[in-house]
Structures are given as structure tokens and as C-alpha cells.
Write a protein that holds these residues in place. Structure first.
Motif, PDB file in Angstrom:
ATOM      1  N   UNK A 170      -4.758   6.986  17.629  1.00  0.00           N
ATOM      2  CA  UNK A 170      -4.514   8.412  17.253  1.00  0.00           C
ATOM      3  C   UNK A 170      -5.660   9.257  17.331  1.00  0.00           C
ATOM      4  N   UNK A 171      -5.636  10.468  17.992  1.00  0.00           N
ATOM      5  CA  UNK A 171      -6.864  11.126  18.356  1.00  0.00           C
ATOM      6  C   UNK A 171      -6.455  12.622  18.320  1.00  0.00           C
ATOM      7  N   UNK A 172      -7.465  13.789  17.823  1.00  0.00           N
ATOM      8  CA  UNK A 172      -7.212  14.782  17.754  1.00  0.00           C
ATOM      9  C   UNK A 172      -7.705  15.635  19.051  1.00  0.00           C
ATOM     10  N   UNK A 173      -7.035  16.397  19.753  1.00  0.00           N
ATOM     11  CA  UNK A 173      -7.496  16.821  21.000  1.00  0.00           C
ATOM     12  C   UNK A 173      -8.292  18.327  20.726  1.00  0.00           C
ATOM     13  N   UNK A 174      -8.860  18.732  21.643  1.00  0.00           N
ATOM     14  CA  UNK A 174      -9.798  20.057  21.624  1.00  0.00           C
ATOM     15  C   UNK A 174      -8.945  21.294  20.970  1.00  0.00           C
ATOM     16  N   UNK A 227       0.745  -1.317  -0.115  1.00  0.00           N
ATOM     17  CA  UNK A 227      -0.008  -0.140  -0.194  1.00  0.00           C
ATOM     18  C   UNK A 227       0.817   1.208  -0.064  1.00  0.00           C
ATOM     19  N   UNK A 228       2.145   0.993  -0.320  1.00  0.00           N
ATOM     20  CA  UNK A 228       2.806   2.254  -0.304  1.00  0.00           C
ATOM     21  C   UNK A 228       2.586   3.284  -1.060  1.00  0.00           C
ATOM     22  N   UNK A 229       2.634   4.783  -0.724  1.00  0.00           N
ATOM     23  CA  UNK A 229       1.993   5.675  -1.208  1.00  0.00           C
ATOM     24  C   UNK A 229       0.559   6.097  -1.104  1.00  0.00           C
ATOM     25  N   UNK A 230      -0.228   4.926  -0.581  1.00  0.00           N
ATOM     26  CA  UNK A 230      -1.561   5.529  -0.125  1.00  0.00           C
ATOM     27  C   UNK A 230      -1.906   6.192   0.903  1.00  0.00           C
ATOM     28  N   UNK A 231      -3.012   6.995   1.105  1.00  0.00           N
ATOM     29  CA  UNK A 231      -3.046   7.895   2.091  1.00  0.00           C
ATOM     30  C   UNK A 231      -4.222   7.476   2.985  1.00  0.00           C
ATOM     31  N   UNK A 232      -4.282   7.494   4.179  1.00  0.00           N
ATOM     32  CA  UNK A 232      -5.539   7.234   4.948  1.00  0.00           C
ATOM     33  C   UNK A 232      -5.963   8.487   5.881  1.00  0.00           C
ATOM     34  N   UNK A 233      -7.185   9.070   5.839  1.00  0.00           N
ATOM     35  CA  UNK A 233      -7.648  10.098   6.519  1.00  0.00           C
ATOM     36  C   UNK A 233      -7.981   9.863   7.664  1.00  0.00           C
ATOM     37  N   UNK A 234      -7.246  10.400   8.903  1.00  0.00           N
ATOM     38  CA  UNK A 234      -7.537  10.197  10.247  1.00  0.00           C
ATOM     39  C   UNK A 234      -8.967  10.873  10.801  1.00  0.00           C
ATOM     40  N   UNK A 235      -9.582  10.105  11.646  1.00  0.00           N
ATOM     41  CA  UNK A 235     -10.884  10.720  12.104  1.00  0.00           C
ATOM     42  C   UNK A 235     -10.601  11.359  13.588  1.00  0.00           C
ATOM     43  N   UNK A 236     -11.048  12.590  13.715  1.00  0.00           N
ATOM     44  CA  UNK A 236     -10.792  13.539  14.635  1.00  0.00           C
ATOM     45  C   UNK A 236     -11.144  12.745  16.095  1.00  0.00           C
ATOM     46  N   UNK A 237     -12.312  11.968  15.836  1.00  0.00           N
ATOM     47  CA  UNK A 237     -12.716  11.063  17.097  1.00  0.00           C
ATOM     48  C   UNK A 237     -12.011   9.852  17.626  1.00  0.00           C
ATOM     49  N   UNK A 238     -11.041   9.307  16.756  1.00  0.00           N
ATOM     50  CA  UNK A 238      -9.981   8.469  16.984  1.00  0.00           C
ATOM     51  C   UNK A 238     -10.091   7.411  15.872  1.00  0.00           C
ATOM     52  N   UNK A 239      -8.688   7.026  15.611  1.00  0.00           N
ATOM     53  CA  UNK A 239      -8.384   5.986  14.990  1.00  0.00           C
ATOM     54  C   UNK A 239      -7.614   4.842  15.326  1.00  0.00           C
ATOM     55  N   UNK A 240      -8.152   3.655  15.360  1.00  0.00           N
ATOM     56  CA  UNK A 240      -7.331   2.502  16.125  1.00  0.00           C
ATOM     57  C   UNK A 240      -6.509   1.777  15.056  1.00  0.00           C
ATOM     58  N   UNK A 241      -5.312   1.325  15.413  1.00  0.00           N
ATOM     59  CA  UNK A 241      -4.709   0.608  14.537  1.00  0.00           C
ATOM     60  C   UNK A 241      -3.988  -0.930  15.120  1.00  0.00           C
ATOM     61  N   UNK A 269      -6.458  -6.789  15.011  1.00  0.00           N
ATOM     62  CA  UNK A 269      -7.758  -7.370  14.734  1.00  0.00           C
ATOM     63  C   UNK A 269      -8.523  -6.492  13.720  1.00  0.00           C
ATOM     64  N   UNK A 270      -9.724  -7.334  13.274  1.00  0.00           N
ATOM     65  CA  UNK A 270     -10.711  -6.417  12.382  1.00  0.00           C
ATOM     66  C   UNK A 270     -11.426  -5.350  12.784  1.00  0.00           C
ATOM     67  N   UNK A 271     -11.397  -5.283  14.156  1.00  0.00           N
ATOM     68  CA  UNK A 271     -12.437  -4.094  15.043  1.00  0.00           C
ATOM     69  C   UNK A 271     -11.371  -2.775  14.724  1.00  0.00           C
ATOM     70  N   UNK A 272     -10.227  -2.812  14.343  1.00  0.00           N
ATOM     71  CA  UNK A 272      -9.368  -1.631  14.064  1.00  0.00           C
ATOM     72  C   UNK A 272      -9.928  -0.857  13.084  1.00  0.00           C
ATOM     73  N   UNK A 273      -9.481   0.402  12.853  1.00  0.00           N
ATOM     74  CA  UNK A 273     -10.016   1.399  11.811  1.00  0.00           C
ATOM     75  C   UNK A 273      -8.745   0.805  10.640  1.00  0.00           C
ATOM     76  N   UNK A 274      -7.720   0.770  11.175  1.00  0.00           N
ATOM     77  CA  UNK A 274      -6.635   0.284  10.148  1.00  0.00           C
ATOM     78  C   UNK A 274      -6.189  -1.047  10.747  1.00  0.00           C
ATOM     79  N   UNK A 275      -6.236  -2.049   9.846  1.00  0.00           N
ATOM     80  CA  UNK A 275      -5.766  -3.455  10.234  1.00  0.00           C
ATOM     81  C   UNK A 275      -4.597  -3.721   9.598  1.00  0.00           C
TER      82      UNK A 275
END
Length: 504
Positions: A46-50, A10-24, A27-33
Motif C-alpha cells: 500500500x502506497x500513497x501517490x503524489x 488483533x481485532x480492533x487494533x489500528x496500524x498507521x500506514x507509511x506514505x512511502x509504502x507498507x508491505x504485507x 515474511x518477517x521483512x514485511x511491515x505487517x507480517x
């Protein structure tokens, strides 16, 4: 904030992070497996703070999470351009609101599809770039609307199951009189429209039966023909046709040392060469796709050397522990004719692999690309020295015009090395600008010099024309086309001069 894959398929592919949180994690329950070595079930988040800043938190993983090659123990802030390492996967963090320099082209992954192949041949190993920003969505099922009247369609749908269950017999005309009487009375009560609907339904069913029977017959005949051809081929001793593939080579290498990440790829396909360099900590980025085909002799020697190296007989399973060290990774894929091999290692345990890698490095020298593998210190040292020599030579062109080719040569050496850095240093811009001006000046000298020779020749002033040729030959390199053309002109002028003397 985006995560850019720096290695893997997947080299070169971009993944947009969700402000509410992205789990890596695995397991399949993660946003990025990530099904890779060194990745825990729930590895990091990964999360974005206020306040708008992004932070990465390790979720108690076994191997830890690295940020710019430093192991984090508490939530760490992600800065634009930083490198995140989770197991064997490397990411670059890119803030979408911050302008970025152009990224190098992503790596290539193998595909068995022959689509878009320049050679137009079916090939089991063709590389295609992975350029999609997100995973392709499955096609939505679309029901094709019927062209028949809705009432007729419903009537046909009602008739088919009745035929299958024996309630309606389309082919048996011998029924008892009572049923005939009942049907006759029923028909009398039906309107012309209802009769038309029933006829359409019956015709549709009959047509479907005929089509199915025709398809079955075609399949049966094709199987017989294939079996007959197979027996004929066996009897005559002929061999089945084999797909002959052109040479395809893919080489990938990345290494992590302290805070330095180095990634280099080479691809040879359809007689074209493509290279990518990415060393973000040193601001070195380079990409080039050569538009001209590789010389057939060079390509044949490259294939022959790879074949004689024994690489095509190397087996991945025989290389023990080749994926344990995620700080260094190398991969070579080679395919040609009916041969294909794909080997990945992470250290120097295979002498055969190292030999194939050395052949690839020698191949790069044919295109003056060996500088890509040089260290940053060596590149800068050579570039600065060449720039100094070039600028000094350009100042003395009026004293000695031969300094102009010398300046061009050194400007070119400096520019080639400075172009490997992104952004290009100020000295690199000087080298590129100086090269363009020097080449333009040399072209002006060539045009004006040849025009002067032509005028002297028309006036039969052969001595002056030959003298101008001698001046031009001191400026241009002896291996250039311009030098050879001037030399031929000079020889013709000397012949004319000798002929004129004999007439006088």
C-alpha cells in the motif's frame, strides 16, 4: 490512512500506514507480517501517490487481494471505510482526516493473567480486551546508580576479582613475614582515604557472600518443606487444591457474502454479558455491556446446557478442514470449574458444535438480543411497522389513555432495531424521540393520578379515590409495578369505605 483489524486476536487494533509504502505478507521483512492461511510471502503493498490518494497493489500473491470482496488485478484506490481482505485477515481502511462514527469495541483475546479480575480469583481463562494501538515496546534496561562514593565503588570492583583469583585472602591471617612486611610498608604509604575505600570494598564482598549463602539456605529449606507436604498429602490421601473458575463463554462469528461482511461476538465473564455487532456494508454497528449481573438461575442453566451438549469433549484436531473456508468463521470458547475448551470451525461439519451454538442463541433470547442475528430486510420491516403503530396510537391517547402503553411498547420495538444501524436512520431518531416523550407523559400521569388519589383519601372521598384508581389501572400494564401499587391502594380504599359505612 489506518488499517483496522476486523478479525483475529488483533481485532480492533489500528496500524498507521507509511506514505512511502507498507508491505504485507508472511515474511518477517514485511511491515505487517500475517502468519495466516491464504497469505503469500510478499502479498500486497500500500502506497500513497503524489496526489494524496492511497493505492493497494497485489504483489503476485497466490490467492489474490480482495477490495470490498472484489479481486484486484491492477493497483486499486483505497477509499475511506473500504474493506481489504488478505488471506484470512480482514482490514477496514480508515482515513485519519475524515471524521468517523464510533467503532465497536474490539474483540477479546484470551489471557492467563488474573489481573483486574472482578472476582479477585486466579483463573487460567480470563478474557481481556486488546485495546493498544501498537505493539508494546520492550522495557529499556536501566542501570541503578550506586549509592557509594565513585572511588569506593571502583575500589570494590577492583577488589572482587582479586579475591576470586587468590591475589587477596580476606580470611587467612597466616602469611609469611615477607608478605606482611610488604603489606605493612604498603599500608604506610596509603592515605586514610585509601584505607577507607579498601575497607568498604571488603565489607561489600563479605556482605554479598552472606546474602548468597542465605538465599541458598532458604531455597534448600523451601524444597524440603514442599517435599514433606507432598509426602504428607500422599500418606493422608488428601488431594491438591484445585482452582474453581466461574463460567466464561466467548462466541465469535463472521461471514462474507457478496459485498456483505457480518461480525458478531458475545462474551460472558464475571456474571456480565457483552455483545458486539459489526456489519459495515449495511451500516449496522452495535455494542452493549450489561451493567447488571446475569441472574444466577439463567447462568446455571446456560452452563448445564453447554455441559450436556458434549461441547467440552469436542477436539479441534478431530474436525477436519475447519479452517479452509475463510468466508465463514465461528469460534466458541467455554471454561468453568476445571474444564476448558476452545473450538473454531468454518462450516457445519460438527453437529456438537452446532448444538452448542444453538444453546448460545437461546441464551441471547433471555435478553431480547435474538434480533441481532436477523437479516437487514426483516429488521427494517418490523421497525417500520412498529413505528407506524406507535405514532398512530400516540395520536389517540386523549380518546383512550390505554393507547399510551401501546405506543411505548411499539416505539421501543422500533428503536431497538433502528439502533443496530450506524448512523441511525431518520425513522430511528423518530422512534427514540417518540419513546422518550411517551414515557415522560406516562410518568406525569402516574404522579398526578397518585396525588389525586391521596387528596381524595385525605378528604374521605373514597368513591372518587376508587374511581381514579380504576382509571389509572386501565392505563398501566397489569404486569407493571405501578399497576400492582394502584391495585393495592384501591383495595385499602374499599376497606376504609366499608368501615366508614358500618360506623354510619
Amino acid at each position: 490512512m489506518k488499517l483496522i483489524y476486523l478479525n483475529g486476536v488483533l481485532s480492533g487494533t489500528a496500524y498507521e500506514l507509511a506514505p512511502s509504502g507498507t508491505r504485507i505478507g508472511r515474511e518477517t521483512q514485511n511491515d505487517i507480517q500475517l502468519l495466516l492461511n491464504g497469505v503469500s510471502r510478499y502479498h500486497a503493498e500500500i502506497k500513497r501517490r503524489p496526489d494524496g490518494k492511497w493505492y493497494v497493489t497485489d504483489l503476485g500473491s497466490t490467492n489474490g487481494t480482495l477490495l470490498n470482496n472484489n479481486l484486484i488485478s491492477v493497483p486499486a484506490e483505497l477509499e475511506n471505510g473500504c474493506i481489504l481482505s488478505i488471506g484470512d485477515q480482514l482490514f477496514r481502511c480508515i482515513d485519519g482526516d475524515t471524521p468517523q462514527s464510533p467503532q465497536p469495541k474490539p474483540l477479546f483475546k484470551p489471557s492467563i493473567s488474573p489481573a483486574d479480575s472482578q472476582l479477585g480469583q486466579q483463573s487460567p481463562f480470563v478474557f481481556r480486551p486488546s485495546v493498544s494501538e501498537s505493539a508494546p515496546q520492550p522495557p529499556q534496561s536501566v542501570r541503578t546508580p550506586s549509592r557509594e562514593h565513585p572511588a569506593a565503588q571502583q575500589e570494590a570492583e577492583d577488589i572482587v576479582p582479586q579475591v576470586l583469583t587468590g591475589q587477596i585472602n580476606l580470611f587467612n591471617n597466616k602469611t609469611d613475614k615477607k608478605k606482611k612486611g610488604d603489606k605493612a610498608d604498603s599500608r604506610q604509604n596509603l592515605s586514610d582515604s585509601d584505607k577507607h575505600k579498601k575497607r568498604i570494598g571488603n565489607l561489600l564482598f563479605v556482605l554479598a557472600v552472606v546474602v548468597v549463602a542465605f538465599i541458598v539456605l532458604l531455597v534448600f529449606l523451601s524444597l524440603n518443606v514442599a517435599e514433606s507436604n507432598s509426602e504428607s498429602s500422599t500418606q493422608t490421601g488428601t488431594q491438591p487444591v484445585k482452582i474453581v473458575n466461574p463460567l466464561v463463554v466467548y462466541y465469535e462469528k463472521y461471514a462474507i457474502q457478496d459485498t456483505t461482511i457480518f461480525r458478531f461476538t458475545l462474551r460472558v465473564e464475571n456474571k456480565r454479558l457483552e455483545i458486539t455487532l459489526d456489519e459495515p456494508m449495511s451500516n449496522r454497528r452495535y455494542y452493549e455491556l450489561f451493567q447488571q449481573d446475569i441472574d444466577k438461575e439463567i447462568l446455571d442453566d446456560f452452563q448445564k446446557n453447554l455441559d450436556e451438549s458434549g461441547f467440552m469433549n469436542l477436539h479441534q484436531d478431530a474436525l477436519v478442514g475447519t479452517t479452509q473456508d475463510r468466508k465463514e468463521y465461528r469460534r466458541i470458547l467455554v471454561g468453568y470449574g476445571s474444564k476448558f475448551n476452545d473450538i473454531s470451525v468454518s462450516n457445519d461439519i460438527s453437529e456438537t458444535f452446532n448444538k452448542a451454538e444453538s444453546i448460545i442463541e437461546d441464551f441471547l433470547q433471555e435478553f431480547n438480543l435474538d434480533i441481532v442475528s436477523q437479516s437487514v430486510e426483516s429488521l427494517l420491516s418490523v421497525a417500520e411497522t412498529s413505528l407506524y403503530v406507535a405514532e398512530e396510537a400516540i395520536q389517540n391517547v386523549d380518546i383512550d389513555p390505554a393507547n399510551l402503553p401501546k405506543a411505548i411498547s411499539n416505539f421501543r420495538i422500533a428503536a431497538q432495531r433502528y439502533k443496530l444501524f450506524d448512523p441511525i436512520p431518520e425513522k430511528g431518531k423518530r422512534a427514540i424521540d417518540g419513546l422518550a416523550k411517551a414515557e415522560e407523559r406516562l410518568e406525569t400521569i402516574r404522579k398526578e393520578g397518585l396525588q389525586t388519589v391521596r387528596l381524595y383519601n385525605e378528604r374521605n372521598e373514597f368513591d372518587k379515590a376508587i374511581e381514579e384508581c380504576n382509571r389509572l389501572m386501565k392505563i398501566f400494564p397489569v404486569d407493571s409495578d405501578t399497576y400492582r401499587k394502584i391495585r393495592e391502594t384501591k383495595i385499602n380504599l374499599e376497606r376504609k369505605q366499608e368501615s366508614a359505612r358500618r360506623k354510619n
